[in-house]
Scaffold this active site. Structure first.
Site, PDB file in Angstrom:
ATOM      1  CB  SER A 117      -1.163   0.130   1.053  1.00  0.00           C
ATOM      2  OG  SER A 117      -0.619   0.600   2.337  1.00  0.00           O
ATOM      3  CE  LYS A 118      -0.385   8.283  -1.080  1.00  0.00           C
ATOM      4  NZ  LYS A 118      -1.791   8.710  -1.961  1.00  0.00           N
ATOM      5  NE  ARG A 119      -1.647   3.540   5.838  1.00  0.00           N
ATOM      6  CZ  ARG A 119      -2.317   3.678   4.745  1.00  0.00           C
ATOM      7  NH1 ARG A 119      -2.685   5.041   4.120  1.00  0.00           N
ATOM      8  NH2 ARG A 119      -3.083   2.634   4.341  1.00  0.00           N
TER       9      ARG A 119
END
Ligand code: GLU
Length: 449
Positions: free
Chosen positions: A219-221
């Site tokens: 994911s983005k994080r």
């Protein structure tokens, strides 16, 4: 017909490593086949799209060296990217979409529904021929069997992704759609639209996803997910490109460090691996270290100056020979450029606070006397080159009846403020006699007697 591929990111303010790899595979395929790469910004969602978000993408692609070939000449013809073409912006192409919707409406392939325009979807299973994943047969779901039609223009007049994506691939004569596997589920809709326009769809190549090292979805994080991280942390773009090539493609001979020209020559779509790739930060760091060691002197120098400037260290204030000599002592020593300001910053600014633990250990009363002795010897030394400095320091240690280490550590701390860094004799040579004596004097004055 010659190959035409495109990278078509939606500007979200973020260039995911998976997106960067999609761009790279498109670029590799274009370069491999002698075709062309189009960059198309899919920015029809006006609320979310900003120029900054687009800039993140452009900056990332330029940094990776993935040049695109088509589009209007950039308005800023005098800027740093002078002469660069494109990208195309979907937000500037509404007339094209309008014309295409009217064509579908007039042939009753689309119809108005509650203010929106809906496309008459095929009422049959669709086979997606894919160069990577093979044939994928897409049956209608139960819900779709009842009403497979989908909106192509929202009631507020905004065209939806499926529609503009297909219209542009058609208008831009795209021959191969190379994109993430997350779009496979959209492809039946896209094929139906191409057929409605009376043309064959392009060839599809859906690239399997990039997962985290533990197999979870990235994911983005997640660490390493944003390309910006690598720009900010001073990776060599060549290393990131090489690493991304291996995420889903393999030359089949287990080699890992491969020059880009050779990858271009060998890259082909059927060899893209069908299983998901796992992102391995340790391996990328290792690869980056290998690239940094192998960089030519000029390129290494250029990247160092750039990294130092970003850290607020202006090397322009120093003679070029000095900067070159200082940077030379860092060659082969860095895993990423982000280590550089900490490693070599002392060449370009006075020593501030001494590293605390090292100062407690090395700035002792005995060492103070030893440093005074060494200082006098250095003051009288003729040649201030590394070899002569080594002989001098060892000679002083012998006279004091201590091992060289007893002088090396406090001397390094005095000259650099830290306990690690470039080879001591070389860094002293670069700093030169005046700076070295000045720094020793300051340390001697700091140590309580
Ligand atoms: N704008 C889409 C995305 O960013 C592109 C899809 C495609 O490559 O066709 O995911």
């Amino acid at each position: 017909m010659s190959v035409r591929v495109r990278f078509a990111p939606s500007p979200t303010g973020f260039l995911h490593i998976g997106g960067a790899r999609t761009a790279l595979f498109n670029w590799l395929y274009a370069r491999h086949t002698g075709g062309r790469l189009i960059l198309r910004i899919e920015d029809t969602d006006a609320a979310r799209n900003t120029q900054e978000a687009v800039d993140v993408i452009l900056k990332g692609l330029r940094w990776l060296g993935l040049s695109w070939d088509e589009g209007p000449l950039t308005a800023d013809a005098t800027g740093p990217c002078k002469g660069e073409r494109g990208p195309y912006y979907q937000s500037q192409r509404s007339e094209v979409y309008q014309r295409r919707v009217e064509a579908l409406l007039s042939r009753n392939l689309a119809y108005e529904h509650e203010g929106a325009v809906k496309f008459r979807m095929l009422r049959e299973a669709i086979v997606i021929p894919d160069l990577i994943v093979g044939d994928v047969r897409r049956e209608l779901t139960d819900r779709e069997a009842q009403d497979p039609d989908f909106v192509i223009i929202r009631s507020d007049g905004q065209p939806v992704f499926h529609f503009v994506n297909v219209v542009d691939d058609l208008e831009m004569d795209v021959t191969h759609v190379i994109r993430g596997e997350d779009h496979l589920s959209n492809t039946a809709k896209h094929i139906a639209l191409f057929r409605a326009f009376g043309v064959h769809p392009p060839k599809y190549a859906h690239i399997p996803l990039i997962l985290n090292a533990d197999g979870t979805k990235m994911s983005k994080r997640d660490i390493g997910a944003s390309l910006t991280t690598y720009l900010d942390e001073g990776y060599a773009p060549e290393a990131v490109v090489n690493y991304l090539c291996l995420l889903g493609w393999s030359p089949k001979d287990n080699r890992e460090i491969i020059p880009i020209a050779e990858i271009i020559e060998r890259f082909d779509l059927p060899q893209v691996l069908r299983h998901n790739a796992r992102f391995d930060m340790t391996k990328l760091e290792w690869m980056n270290g290998e690239y940094l060691r192998a960089l030519g002197d000029d390129r290494f120098h250029e990247l160092c100056v750039h990294t130092l400037a970003k850290a607020g260290i202006d090397t322009n204030q120093f003679p070029l020979d000095y900067v070159k000599a200082a940077i030379d002592t860092c060659k082969g020593k860095l895993k990423t450029f982000s280590e550089l300001p900490g490693y070599a910053g002392f060449y370009f600014s006075e020593v501030g606070d001494y590293e605390r633990a090292a100062a407690e250990k090395d700035f002792t009363v005995e060492n103070r006397h030893r440093l005074i002795k060494l200082r006098d010897a250095l003051d009288k030394l003729g040649d201030f080159g590394a070899a002569s400095l080594e002989t001098c320091l060892k000679g002083a240690a012998a006279e004091l009846g201590v091992k060289a280490g007893a002088l090396v550590h406090p001397t390094r701390l005095a000259c650099t403020g830290t306990s690690s860094g470039p080879s001591l004799y070389h860094l002293m040579q670069v700093l030169g006699r005046d700076r070295v004596l000045q720094r020793l004097d300051r340390a001697i004055a700091t140590i309580p007697n």
